[in-house]
Every structure is written in C-alpha cells, then in structure tokens.
Scaffold this motif. Structure first.
Motif, PDB file in Angstrom:
ATOM      1  N   SER A 126       0.838  -1.202   0.000  1.00  0.00           N
ATOM      2  CA  SER A 126       0.000   0.000   0.000  1.00  0.00           C
ATOM      3  C   SER A 126       0.868   1.245   0.000  1.00  0.00           C
ATOM      4  O   SER A 126       1.665   1.462   0.915  1.00  0.00           O
ATOM      5  N   GLY A 127       0.704   2.039  -1.042  1.00  0.00           N
ATOM      6  CA  GLY A 127       1.339   3.336  -1.114  1.00  0.00           C
ATOM      7  C   GLY A 127       0.297   4.372  -1.459  1.00  0.00           C
ATOM      8  O   GLY A 127      -0.462   4.186  -2.418  1.00  0.00           O
ATOM      9  N   GLU A 128       0.227   5.440  -0.691  1.00  0.00           N
ATOM     10  CA  GLU A 128      -0.822   6.419  -0.881  1.00  0.00           C
ATOM     11  C   GLU A 128      -0.233   7.816  -0.994  1.00  0.00           C
ATOM     12  O   GLU A 128       0.966   7.985  -1.166  1.00  0.00           O
ATOM     13  N   SER A 129      -1.058   8.849  -0.879  1.00  0.00           N
ATOM     14  CA  SER A 129      -0.616  10.190  -1.263  1.00  0.00           C
ATOM     15  C   SER A 129       0.411  10.792  -0.318  1.00  0.00           C
ATOM     16  O   SER A 129       1.011  11.814  -0.654  1.00  0.00           O
ATOM     17  N   SER A 130       0.642  10.210   0.847  1.00  0.00           N
ATOM     18  CA  SER A 130       1.749  10.652   1.699  1.00  0.00           C
ATOM     19  C   SER A 130       2.974   9.771   1.551  1.00  0.00           C
ATOM     20  O   SER A 130       3.979   9.989   2.235  1.00  0.00           O
ATOM     21  N   SER A 131       2.926   8.788   0.659  1.00  0.00           N
ATOM     22  CA  SER A 131       4.037   7.850   0.509  1.00  0.00           C
ATOM     23  C   SER A 131       5.245   8.463  -0.190  1.00  0.00           C
ATOM     24  O   SER A 131       6.331   7.884  -0.147  1.00  0.00           O
ATOM     25  N   PHE A 132       5.094   9.602  -0.844  1.00  0.00           N
ATOM     26  CA  PHE A 132       6.259  10.274  -1.406  1.00  0.00           C
ATOM     27  C   PHE A 132       7.144  10.818  -0.287  1.00  0.00           C
ATOM     28  O   PHE A 132       8.335  11.074  -0.499  1.00  0.00           O
ATOM     29  N   ARG A 133       6.577  10.973   0.926  1.00  0.00           N
ATOM     30  CA  ARG A 133       7.333  11.405   2.098  1.00  0.00           C
ATOM     31  C   ARG A 133       7.807  10.228   2.948  1.00  0.00           C
ATOM     32  O   ARG A 133       8.937  10.210   3.427  1.00  0.00           O
ATOM     33  N   LEU A 168       0.484  14.168  -1.871  1.00  0.00           N
ATOM     34  CA  LEU A 168       0.766  14.445  -3.289  1.00  0.00           C
ATOM     35  C   LEU A 168       0.283  13.286  -4.139  1.00  0.00           C
ATOM     36  O   LEU A 168       0.679  12.130  -3.938  1.00  0.00           O
ATOM     37  N   ASP A 169      -0.587  13.586  -5.099  1.00  0.00           N
ATOM     38  CA  ASP A 169      -0.976  12.602  -6.094  1.00  0.00           C
ATOM     39  C   ASP A 169      -1.422  13.336  -7.344  1.00  0.00           C
ATOM     40  O   ASP A 169      -1.287  14.574  -7.438  1.00  0.00           O
ATOM     41  N   GLY A 170      -1.917  12.620  -8.343  1.00  0.00           N
ATOM     42  CA  GLY A 170      -2.324  13.268  -9.583  1.00  0.00           C
ATOM     43  C   GLY A 170      -3.336  12.442 -10.341  1.00  0.00           C
ATOM     44  O   GLY A 170      -3.534  11.252 -10.066  1.00  0.00           O
ATOM     45  N   ILE A 171      -3.987  13.074 -11.301  1.00  0.00           N
ATOM     46  CA  ILE A 171      -4.975  12.410 -12.153  1.00  0.00           C
ATOM     47  C   ILE A 171      -4.684  12.792 -13.601  1.00  0.00           C
ATOM     48  O   ILE A 171      -4.620  13.981 -13.938  1.00  0.00           O
ATOM     49  N   VAL A 172      -4.512  11.789 -14.449  1.00  0.00           N
ATOM     50  CA  VAL A 172      -4.330  12.009 -15.882  1.00  0.00           C
ATOM     51  C   VAL A 172      -5.709  11.961 -16.532  1.00  0.00           C
ATOM     52  O   VAL A 172      -6.313  10.894 -16.645  1.00  0.00           O
ATOM     53  N   PRO A 225      -9.814   8.500 -16.702  1.00  0.00           N
ATOM     54  CA  PRO A 225      -8.606   8.946 -16.014  1.00  0.00           C
ATOM     55  C   PRO A 225      -7.666   7.809 -15.622  1.00  0.00           C
ATOM     56  O   PRO A 225      -8.043   6.639 -15.625  1.00  0.00           O
ATOM     57  N   ILE A 226      -6.440   8.212 -15.237  1.00  0.00           N
ATOM     58  CA  ILE A 226      -5.425   7.337 -14.665  1.00  0.00           C
ATOM     59  C   ILE A 226      -4.913   8.011 -13.396  1.00  0.00           C
ATOM     60  O   ILE A 226      -4.674   9.220 -13.390  1.00  0.00           O
ATOM     61  N   TRP A 227      -4.777   7.233 -12.351  1.00  0.00           N
ATOM     62  CA  TRP A 227      -4.287   7.800 -11.087  1.00  0.00           C
ATOM     63  C   TRP A 227      -2.767   7.771 -11.048  1.00  0.00           C
ATOM     64  O   TRP A 227      -2.140   6.792 -11.473  1.00  0.00           O
ATOM     65  N   LEU A 228      -2.155   8.847 -10.534  1.00  0.00           N
ATOM     66  CA  LEU A 228      -0.712   8.932 -10.325  1.00  0.00           C
ATOM     67  C   LEU A 228      -0.433   9.082  -8.831  1.00  0.00           C
ATOM     68  O   LEU A 228      -1.087   9.881  -8.155  1.00  0.00           O
ATOM     69  N   CYS A 229       0.549   8.330  -8.336  1.00  0.00           N
ATOM     70  CA  CYS A 229       0.914   8.440  -6.925  1.00  0.00           C
ATOM     71  C   CYS A 229       2.416   8.225  -6.788  1.00  0.00           C
ATOM     72  O   CYS A 229       2.903   7.109  -6.991  1.00  0.00           O
ATOM     73  N   PRO A 230       3.185   9.283  -6.478  1.00  0.00           N
ATOM     74  CA  PRO A 230       4.631   9.125  -6.300  1.00  0.00           C
ATOM     75  C   PRO A 230       4.942   8.390  -4.998  1.00  0.00           C
ATOM     76  O   PRO A 230       4.317   8.646  -3.958  1.00  0.00           O
ATOM     77  N   LEU A 231       5.914   7.478  -5.061  1.00  0.00           N
ATOM     78  CA  LEU A 231       6.243   6.604  -3.940  1.00  0.00           C
ATOM     79  C   LEU A 231       7.732   6.686  -3.632  1.00  0.00           C
ATOM     80  O   LEU A 231       8.565   6.461  -4.511  1.00  0.00           O
ATOM     81  N   LEU A 232       8.051   7.007  -2.392  1.00  0.00           N
ATOM     82  CA  LEU A 232       9.436   6.972  -1.947  1.00  0.00           C
ATOM     83  C   LEU A 232       9.824   5.521  -1.684  1.00  0.00           C
ATOM     84  O   LEU A 232       9.168   4.822  -0.901  1.00  0.00           O
ATOM     85  N   LYS A 276      15.227   7.505  -6.190  1.00  0.00           N
ATOM     86  CA  LYS A 276      14.593   7.186  -4.909  1.00  0.00           C
ATOM     87  C   LYS A 276      13.110   6.893  -5.047  1.00  0.00           C
ATOM     88  O   LYS A 276      12.478   6.478  -4.066  1.00  0.00           O
ATOM     89  N   TYR A 277      12.539   7.127  -6.231  1.00  0.00           N
ATOM     90  CA  TYR A 277      11.084   7.115  -6.363  1.00  0.00           C
ATOM     91  C   TYR A 277      10.611   6.193  -7.480  1.00  0.00           C
ATOM     92  O   TYR A 277      11.315   5.937  -8.455  1.00  0.00           O
ATOM     93  N   LEU A 278       9.371   5.745  -7.309  1.00  0.00           N
ATOM     94  CA  LEU A 278       8.578   5.152  -8.378  1.00  0.00           C
ATOM     95  C   LEU A 278       7.298   5.968  -8.494  1.00  0.00           C
ATOM     96  O   LEU A 278       6.847   6.577  -7.523  1.00  0.00           O
ATOM     97  N   LEU A 279       6.702   5.964  -9.689  1.00  0.00           N
ATOM     98  CA  LEU A 279       5.405   6.603  -9.873  1.00  0.00           C
ATOM     99  C   LEU A 279       4.373   5.524 -10.131  1.00  0.00           C
ATOM    100  O   LEU A 279       4.455   4.783 -11.113  1.00  0.00           O
ATOM    101  N   ASN A 280       3.407   5.433  -9.210  1.00  0.00           N
ATOM    102  CA  ASN A 280       2.331   4.464  -9.346  1.00  0.00           C
ATOM    103  C   ASN A 280       1.303   4.961 -10.362  1.00  0.00           C
ATOM    104  O   ASN A 280       0.931   6.135 -10.365  1.00  0.00           O
ATOM    105  N   PHE A 281       0.846   4.052 -11.209  1.00  0.00           N
ATOM    106  CA  PHE A 281      -0.234   4.310 -12.158  1.00  0.00           C
ATOM    107  C   PHE A 281      -1.405   3.400 -11.791  1.00  0.00           C
ATOM    108  O   PHE A 281      -1.272   2.172 -11.809  1.00  0.00           O
ATOM    109  N   GLY A 282      -2.543   4.007 -11.431  1.00  0.00           N
ATOM    110  CA  GLY A 282      -3.746   3.233 -11.167  1.00  0.00           C
ATOM    111  C   GLY A 282      -4.546   3.083 -12.453  1.00  0.00           C
ATOM    112  O   GLY A 282      -5.074   4.064 -12.985  1.00  0.00           O
ATOM    113  N   LEU A 283      -4.635   1.848 -12.949  1.00  0.00           N
ATOM    114  CA  LEU A 283      -5.261   1.553 -14.240  1.00  0.00           C
ATOM    115  C   LEU A 283      -6.510   0.720 -13.992  1.00  0.00           C
ATOM    116  O   LEU A 283      -6.433  -0.476 -13.729  1.00  0.00           O
TER     117      LEU A 283
END
Length: 528
Positions: free
Chosen positions: A105-112, A201-205, A352-359, A406-413
């Motif tokens: 589980s990685g969510e919108s605070s996981s970039f921190r 931090l997250d995003g929507i394409v 849409p596609i969900w974006l979630c940066p992960l540390l 240090k990061y991956l970017l999650n794509f919710g498809l």
C-alpha cells in the motif's frame, strides 16, 4: 490486552493443528480489497475477522497499536481523538492495517514516508508452526518483519501492529496544478516534493495533455481572506466525487497559472476523498446499467457507490474478469514513455489514470520492492533460457533529476476491457511485460498472470525461500501460488456459479446479482 492475548492464543492453536497435519491454510479477514477469486473454504481457513480492535494510542511516542483487521476509517477516528493521524492512510476506508502491511500500500503521503509497511514499527505474528513471535522493523526479528511485509500471509498470521503517527491538523490545503504533458507533470511533482510543507501528493491524468497534480498541506485554519469561510467536503451524498471536482477546479489550460486554485478540506474528507465512486470506477457501473450519470443519480445511488459495497458487488458478480484493474509503478524517467504506451487502445486507452509518487525506502516495501532481482531457482533459470523475452525491450531514459532513483510513480489503471477470454489475458500480459521492461513493479492485489519463471525473476525468491524454511512455512502456499490467477476454470458454487454461467452471460444479470448480494451483505469471501 487480555482479550487480545486470548484471541491470538486461539489462532496459534489452530495454526498448530494445521502444522501437525502439514495442511495448507489461508487467512480469512472478513473482507478484501483484492480482485482475485477467493480460494477460501471453511476447512482450509483461519479466521482473524474478529481481530479488529484499536488497543492503544501513545500520544508521547506518537504511535497506535492495533489488531490487523482495524479498517482505515476506524484507525483514523481513534488516532484523531488523541490529536494524531497515521503517517500513511490508505484512501479506501475499508482497507485494514494488516492488509496494508501484508499487501502493498502506497498512498498520497508515501512520497514522504514510503509504503505503509515502512511506517509500522513492529508486529506480532503467529508463524506457521504456531509459535507467537514479535518482530520489529530494525531490531530483533527484522528479517521476519520485512519478510512478512507484502508476503500476503504466506509467512504467518499477523495479529498486531504498532504504527507511527504524526500530529494531526483539522484541514488539508489542497492545490490543483493543471499541467499539459507528462514531463510538465513530473516537474510539478518534483517541485512539490522539494517543498517541505507539502504532506500529500498525487495526480490524475484526464488526457495526455491534461494532468492535474494535487498537492496538500496540513493546516489548522483557513486564511482570513476567505469570506465567508467555506470547506470543501467529499464524504456526504450531496458532495461531488473528488475526481470530477479536481477536473472542474483545474481544467485544461493553454498556460499554467502561477497561483493554482486551492480548497480547504477537513482531514478525514481528504483522506477518504476517493471512497465515493472508488476513484472513478463507479462511473462504469452507471454505464453498465444504462443509468444517467448526473449529480442527482449520484446522490440517489450514493449508498451503492462506496468502496466497501462496490468490492462486495464486484466479487459476487464475477465482473472482475471483464475489467482491467491493475496498479503498477515505473521509475520517474520512464513515465512519459509509459503514458504514451498506455494511450494506445490495445494496451489500455482509458482515462482517467491515477498517479501516486512513492518513496522507495531502503527499509521499506518488503519483498515487493526489494532491490536487484535475485537469481531464480535452478529449474526456473533453466526454463528461462528457452522462454521468449517480452516483445517490448525499451529502457528508461537517464536524463532527469538525480533524486529520481529514490522514487517510483504508481499508475492506477482501472477500466472496462474490450477483450474477453484469452485476449483479456494477453492484454494483462502485455502490461506486465511493459512494466518489467521499464524497470517497474506491479502490485499483487490484482489479477497476476506471470508464469512462475517470470515471477521469481522479479521477486526475491532466494531470500523468501530461506525465510520459509527458517520459519516453518514450507507447507503453506508460496507467494506465487497465493496471487496467481488460476486459468483452469471457475471454482464458484451455487448461485454464484449460476450467475456467472449461462444466465450470467445475459446482460445485466451478473451486475444485478452482484448488487443484490452486496445489498444483502454477509461474509462474501468465505465459502462453506
């Protein structure tokens, strides 16, 4: 704690019985956020459904101790009473603390803070011979702790977790940053990451040329200039679905504004902003039932559009085999290429596609995001020499920020697939191959079609097998057996078989059956 101790001893006694018979067992939690078919039966299952209590909140240490089946909404409610909030909170209120640890589980605070498991300090676990052990993140039992993280219960039954928290504030100040391309969106993500005050931090394409980045800061008050003070909420029936609101607040622009629009959102509304409509997948239910998608219909059907009910309906209907539901992550330099690839209809072709940066922390992620792929077992290595490689062999471009590694970017498809049967499997396989070619990972809650050889080239077979031997887990299904999709046919029985069989092929019987069972309730993931 005495009640907890008694319950855990009962679980341990059951595990000892399975171990004595060397009979594999599975763990029943009472609910699930996986899309795989259930393999649970009353004769092969240990139930931990009643381990669902918050045991202690330590305001000084900023920790909360919970049983594994405490859902996120109950966890947040308990910690907020003490002025705290967990470092990482999964966006669906029904996801449990144990599920977040044993899954990925990685969510919108996981970039921190990294993955949810990186915010857990220690666990209690019943290992597969029935012994009750404690394991901490960095101290005694660290190898068992990180082995159990993301192992989906294949190294034992987690019965307690101590989770890190931080001071809570009542609101999230959320900025909506509209960008026109994936490179521009990545620059917005990097800029938000560099701002120490950004906690979420997250995003929507919404389209290749319309990507909204949402950056949140905790705050205790709205600005004085706000007259009259207004709060944006997302949890009530008449509130907007979050993704529609974000699209409205940050429309496609010819030029990015210097001051993006902002909302002030109650913390709990922000944390569970995607619950109503399950991001945007609820919209597909409206299409399936030929129902107008309007503010009025969303209000009238709100009770069916929460994630707990929607997962229940998905399992009972059997429609998971008609939807591509995957979460995958790729390195930052590969994101533009991946979006271009996903845009093609034969690959995905939906928004849409969900974006979630992960540390990616060195001490987080367990087996799922361990470093270099290990050598596969000898048999797999031999088979690999005769296996055709994926058709896509492109690699990420190394031309970006030094911190990107240090990061991956999650794509919710998540979208309906135009394919059925073998073609549906091939669509999922193309995605698996592409993600692997780009140096990424996929999360295993969803349909997993890797061959055994492919799977153990990606995940750490050598370390995992060593732990299975050390902790007496050899008689249990391994991780590949636990998560793989079985293609030999359905194991559903009774009305579920009927609904998914001949009559279930007629629209809209499957969907109506799923909705009816979700409305009826009950333990939908355990078969007698």
């Amino acid at each position: 704690m005495e009640a907890h101790k008694t319950a855990v001893e009962a679980v341990a006694a059951q595990v000892k019985q399975f171990h004595a018979r060397q009979q594999p067992f599975r763990i029943y939690h009472g609910s699930t956020n996986s899309t795989r078919k259930s393999q649970h039966h009353v004769h092969n299952t240990i139930s931990t459904a009643d381990l669902n209590h918050v045991l202690h909140v330590n305001e000084v240490a900023k920790t909360v101790t919970v049983e594994p089946n405490v859902p996120m909404d109950a966890l947040v409610a308990a910690t907020l009473q003490h002025g705290l909030v967990p470092l990482v909170v999964m966006e669906f209120p029904g996801i449990t603390a144990g599920g977040g640890f044993s899954g990925t589980s990685g969510e919108s605070s996981s970039f921190r803070h990294g993955f949810f498991d990186a915010t857990v300090l220690q666990i209690e676990i019943v290992i597969p011979n029935g012994e009750i052990r404690s394991a901490s993140r960095t101290g005694p039992g660290a190898e068992l702790f990180w082995g159990a993280a993301s192992a989906f219960g294949t190294l034992g039954v987690v019965t307690l977790l101590e989770i890190q928290c931080r001071p809570a504030l009542p609101y999230v100040e959320l900025s909506y940053i509209s960008t026109r391309s994936m490179p521009e969106a990545m620059e917005a993500i990097r800029a938000a990451t560099a701002d120490a005050s950004v906690e979420y931090l997250d995003g929507i394409v919404f389209a290749k040329d319309h990507i909204v980045i949402c950056a949140g800061k905790l705050t205790d008050a709205q600005p004085a200039s706000s007259a009259p003070p207004t709060l944006q909420r997302f949890t009530r029936p008449h509130d907007p679905w979050f993704y529609l609101h974000a699209q409205h607040r940050a429309p496609r622009l010819a030029q990015t504004p210097s001051s993006p629009p902002k909302d002030y959102i109650p913390l709990q509304d922000y944390l569970f902003r995607y619950d109503r409509g399950a991001f945007w997948t609820g919209r597909y239910a409206y299409s399936y039932f030929l129902t107008p998608f309007t503010h009025l219909t969303r209000y009238l059907l709100d009770s069916f559009m929460h994630t707990r009910v929607m997962y229940h309906a998905l399992h009972q209907s059997g429609l998971a085999a008609q939807y591509l539901i995957q979460d995958v992550a790729v390195p930052y330099p590969a994101t533009t290429e991946f979006v271009e690839w996903l845009d093609r209809p034969e690959h995905f072709g939906h928004y849409p596609i969900w974006l979630c940066p992960l540390l990616v922390r060195s001490d987080g992620g367990g087996l799922m995001i361990s470093g270099k792929p290990p050598s596969p077992p000898a048999a797999a290595a031999a088979a690999a020499t005769t296996t055709n490689p994926p058709s896509t062999t492109s690699q990420p471009n190394d031309n970006d920020n030094d911190n990107d590694e240090k990061y991956l970017l999650n794509f919710g498809l998540w979208a309906p697939s135009p394919y059925r049967g073998e073609a549906f499997i091939h669509q999922n396989r193309r995605l698996e191959h592409k993600v692997q070619a780009l140096g990424g990972k996929k999360w295993l809650y969803a349909h997993t079609y890797y061959t055994e050889d492919e799977f153990w080239k990606i995940y750490d077979w050598r370390s995992y097998q060593g732990l299975r031997e050390k902790y007496h887990a050899g008689y249990l299904p391994d991780l590949f057996e636990k998560v793989r999709v079985r293609l030999e046919g359905s194991t559903e029985e009774g009305w579920a078989r009927w609904a998914r069989g001949m009559v279930g092929r007629v629209w809209p019987v499957r969907g109506l059956y799923g909705v009816w069972r979700a409305w009826w309730g009950g333990e939908y993931y355990l078969k007698g």
